[in-house]
Design a protein around this motif. Structure first.
Motif, PDB file in Angstrom:
ATOM      1  N   PRO A   5       0.791  -1.227   0.000  1.00  0.00           N
ATOM      2  CA  PRO A   5       0.000   0.000   0.000  1.00  0.00           C
ATOM      3  C   PRO A   5       0.828   1.285   0.000  1.00  0.00           C
ATOM      4  O   PRO A   5       0.468   2.249  -0.664  1.00  0.00           O
ATOM      5  N   ALA A   6       1.933   1.312   0.716  1.00  0.00           N
ATOM      6  CA  ALA A   6       2.738   2.537   0.776  1.00  0.00           C
ATOM      7  C   ALA A   6       3.417   2.828  -0.556  1.00  0.00           C
ATOM      8  O   ALA A   6       3.504   3.969  -0.983  1.00  0.00           O
ATOM      9  N   LYS A   7       3.896   1.787  -1.207  1.00  0.00           N
ATOM     10  CA  LYS A   7       4.579   1.954  -2.494  1.00  0.00           C
ATOM     11  C   LYS A   7       3.608   1.961  -3.673  1.00  0.00           C
ATOM     12  O   LYS A   7       3.989   2.309  -4.783  1.00  0.00           O
ATOM     13  N   GLN A   8       2.370   1.540  -3.437  1.00  0.00           N
ATOM     14  CA  GLN A   8       1.362   1.379  -4.481  1.00  0.00           C
ATOM     15  C   GLN A   8       1.922   0.547  -5.636  1.00  0.00           C
ATOM     16  O   GLN A   8       1.885   0.936  -6.792  1.00  0.00           O
ATOM     17  N   GLN A   9       2.441  -0.629  -5.257  1.00  0.00           N
ATOM     18  CA  GLN A   9       3.033  -1.550  -6.224  1.00  0.00           C
ATOM     19  C   GLN A   9       2.596  -2.970  -5.923  1.00  0.00           C
ATOM     20  O   GLN A   9       2.319  -3.316  -4.772  1.00  0.00           O
ATOM     21  N   LEU A  10       2.620  -3.788  -6.971  1.00  0.00           N
ATOM     22  CA  LEU A  10       2.487  -5.222  -6.801  1.00  0.00           C
ATOM     23  C   LEU A  10       3.878  -5.750  -6.467  1.00  0.00           C
ATOM     24  O   LEU A  10       4.853  -5.401  -7.143  1.00  0.00           O
ATOM     25  N   ILE A  11       3.978  -6.556  -5.412  1.00  0.00           N
ATOM     26  CA  ILE A  11       5.280  -7.087  -5.013  1.00  0.00           C
ATOM     27  C   ILE A  11       5.170  -8.587  -4.741  1.00  0.00           C
ATOM     28  O   ILE A  11       4.093  -9.102  -4.439  1.00  0.00           O
ATOM     29  N   VAL A  12       6.297  -9.266  -4.842  1.00  0.00           N
ATOM     30  CA  VAL A  12       6.400 -10.653  -4.411  1.00  0.00           C
ATOM     31  C   VAL A  12       6.273 -10.651  -2.896  1.00  0.00           C
ATOM     32  O   VAL A  12       6.819  -9.774  -2.226  1.00  0.00           O
ATOM     33  N   ASN A  13       5.555 -11.607  -2.348  1.00  0.00           N
ATOM     34  CA  ASN A  13       5.372 -11.682  -0.900  1.00  0.00           C
ATOM     35  C   ASN A  13       6.736 -11.747  -0.229  1.00  0.00           C
ATOM     36  O   ASN A  13       7.487 -12.699  -0.434  1.00  0.00           O
ATOM     37  N   PRO A  14       7.086 -10.736   0.595  1.00  0.00           N
ATOM     38  CA  PRO A  14       8.407 -10.720   1.223  1.00  0.00           C
ATOM     39  C   PRO A  14       8.640 -11.870   2.205  1.00  0.00           C
ATOM     40  O   PRO A  14       9.777 -12.194   2.511  1.00  0.00           O
ATOM     41  N   GLU A  15       7.575 -12.496   2.677  1.00  0.00           N
ATOM     42  CA  GLU A  15       7.735 -13.646   3.563  1.00  0.00           C
ATOM     43  C   GLU A  15       8.176 -14.896   2.797  1.00  0.00           C
ATOM     44  O   GLU A  15       8.658 -15.849   3.395  1.00  0.00           O
ATOM     45  N   HIS A  16       7.962 -14.876   1.471  1.00  0.00           N
ATOM     46  CA  HIS A  16       8.329 -16.012   0.611  1.00  0.00           C
ATOM     47  C   HIS A  16       8.970 -15.457  -0.666  1.00  0.00           C
ATOM     48  O   HIS A  16       8.388 -15.563  -1.740  1.00  0.00           O
ATOM     49  N   PRO A  17      10.148 -14.866  -0.567  1.00  0.00           N
ATOM     50  CA  PRO A  17      10.707 -14.156  -1.721  1.00  0.00           C
ATOM     51  C   PRO A  17      11.184 -15.051  -2.868  1.00  0.00           C
ATOM     52  O   PRO A  17      11.220 -14.607  -4.009  1.00  0.00           O
ATOM     53  N   ASN A  18      11.510 -16.302  -2.583  1.00  0.00           N
ATOM     54  CA  ASN A  18      12.100 -17.158  -3.615  1.00  0.00           C
ATOM     55  C   ASN A  18      11.125 -18.140  -4.250  1.00  0.00           C
ATOM     56  O   ASN A  18      11.235 -18.450  -5.426  1.00  0.00           O
ATOM     57  N   ILE A  19      10.207 -18.647  -3.446  1.00  0.00           N
ATOM     58  CA  ILE A  19       9.258 -19.652  -3.921  1.00  0.00           C
ATOM     59  C   ILE A  19       7.873 -19.283  -3.410  1.00  0.00           C
ATOM     60  O   ILE A  19       7.700 -19.038  -2.216  1.00  0.00           O
ATOM     61  N   PRO A  20       6.862 -19.257  -4.288  1.00  0.00           N
ATOM     62  CA  PRO A  20       5.513 -18.934  -3.810  1.00  0.00           C
ATOM     63  C   PRO A  20       5.016 -19.991  -2.830  1.00  0.00           C
ATOM     64  O   PRO A  20       5.356 -21.171  -2.940  1.00  0.00           O
ATOM     65  N   GLN A  21       4.252 -19.543  -1.866  1.00  0.00           N
ATOM     66  CA  GLN A  21       3.685 -20.445  -0.885  1.00  0.00           C
ATOM     67  C   GLN A  21       2.186 -20.232  -0.865  1.00  0.00           C
ATOM     68  O   GLN A  21       1.700 -19.100  -0.823  1.00  0.00           O
ATOM     69  N   LEU A  22       1.443 -21.334  -0.890  1.00  0.00           N
ATOM     70  CA  LEU A  22      -0.010 -21.273  -0.847  1.00  0.00           C
ATOM     71  C   LEU A  22      -0.516 -21.938   0.416  1.00  0.00           C
ATOM     72  O   LEU A  22       0.044 -22.948   0.866  1.00  0.00           O
ATOM     73  N   SER A  23      -1.584 -21.401   0.948  1.00  0.00           N
ATOM     74  CA  SER A  23      -2.220 -22.034   2.105  1.00  0.00           C
ATOM     75  C   SER A  23      -3.189 -23.084   1.600  1.00  0.00           C
ATOM     76  O   SER A  23      -4.020 -22.810   0.728  1.00  0.00           O
TER      77      SER A  23
END
Length: 138
Positions: free
Chosen positions: A118-136
């Motif tokens: 929200p602060a950058k108003q950008q789409l970003i890769v989830n910083p908690e999972h920067p290398n591999i996407p993680q799904l619940s």
């Protein structure tokens, strides 16, 4: 928060499948870069008629979708591979009439594990999972 846009690469996933089987040269995989509005209030990927034509995507079915205050019967095309930074997902897309802007909805965002900063108003890769996407899964 203002509008958020991201550059995505969209690919014809049927072409990709043929290329993986060495039935189509990689150079002939239909692909294009698009500027998409990131809309977490939308569910799916939505493209326009120009994108559908350039990627040569087949119609899979028709569905009714609510756009603002009206419901419309829209084509659903695919499969489409969506790429953003080090992420990718496979999805279908609604086709909006004319040259409407491309919308990246919540489902492909979840599949790629990306979010709106929200602060950058950008789409970003989830910083908690920067290398591999993680799904619940629950």
């Amino acid at each position: 928060m203002g509008l958020v846009y991201a550059t995505l690469e969209l690919l014809n996933a049927d072409d990709l499948s043929q290329a993986r089987r060495n039935r189509l040269p990689d150079t002939e995989v239909k692909r294009m870069k698009v500027r998409a509005m990131v809309d977490s209030g939308a569910v799916m990927l939505a493209i326009n008629e120009t994108v559908k034509t350039q990627l040569d995507l087949p119609v899979l079915e028709y569905r009714t979708a609510r756009l603002a205050d009206e419901a419309m019967k829209l084509e659903v095309v695919g499969p489409v591979e969506v790429r953003f930074e080090n992420r990718r997902c496979l999805t279908e897309a609604f086709v909006l009439p004319g040259n409407a802007e491309v919308l990246l909805g919540a489902v492909p965002m979840e599949l790629m594990d990306v979010l709106i900063h929200p602060a950058k108003q950008q789409l970003i890769v989830n910083p908690e999972h920067p290398n591999i996407p993680q799904l619940s899964m629950k």
